[in-house]
Design an enzyme around this catalytic site. Sequence first.
Site, PDB file in Angstrom:
ATOM      1  N   ARG A  20       0.831  -1.215   0.000  1.00 16.03           N
ATOM      2  CA  ARG A  20       0.000   0.000   0.000  1.00 16.03           C
ATOM      3  C   ARG A  20       0.860   1.259   0.000  1.00 16.03           C
ATOM      4  O   ARG A  20       0.605   2.192  -0.769  1.00 16.03           O
ATOM      5  CB  ARG A  20      -0.944   0.031   1.205  1.00 16.03           C
ATOM      6  CG  ARG A  20      -2.097  -0.923   1.101  1.00 16.03           C
ATOM      7  CD  ARG A  20      -2.973  -0.842   2.327  1.00 16.03           C
ATOM      8  NE  ARG A  20      -2.153  -1.064   3.525  1.00 16.03           N
ATOM      9  CZ  ARG A  20      -2.480  -0.693   4.742  1.00 16.03           C
ATOM     10  NH1 ARG A  20      -3.619  -0.066   4.967  1.00 16.03           N
ATOM     11  NH2 ARG A  20      -1.701  -0.949   5.764  1.00 16.03           N
ATOM     12  N   ASN A  38      -6.106  -2.272   2.048  1.00 19.03           N
ATOM     13  CA  ASN A  38      -6.120  -3.726   2.174  1.00 19.03           C
ATOM     14  C   ASN A  38      -7.562  -4.192   2.236  1.00 19.03           C
ATOM     15  O   ASN A  38      -8.444  -3.469   2.702  1.00 19.03           O
ATOM     16  CB  ASN A  38      -5.411  -4.172   3.459  1.00 19.03           C
ATOM     17  CG  ASN A  38      -3.908  -4.125   3.349  1.00 19.03           C
ATOM     18  OD1 ASN A  38      -3.349  -4.097   2.261  1.00 19.03           O
ATOM     19  ND2 ASN A  38      -3.239  -4.108   4.484  1.00 19.03           N
TER      20      ASN A  38
END
EC number: 3.6.1.7
Length: 99
Positions: A20, A38
Amino acid sequence: MSTTIRQVMVRGRVQGVGYRAWLAMTAEAQGLEGWVRNRRDGSVEALLAGRETVVAEMISRCRTGPSAAHVDEVIVEEAGQDALNLRYAGERFSILSTL
């Protein structure tokens, strides 16, 4: 200039490896807008918005990701402008909470 918006789902070993943060940093450096988060199923979901060629290049980079990641699959779908509303106020690119 027309804005291309794509929703991207990345599957594989993509959580717990800095995916990320890598995606957000790389996308911002390319001038893209959007978000990344996520998902509870172990995947990473992102929204990328910007010039078509830049979005396409970022999607290509997502197929590799950071060095600790192992990407098995990248699924890309068109998305609408309203999907950008998930970003945090004042941010061009946000890392969102897990969904």
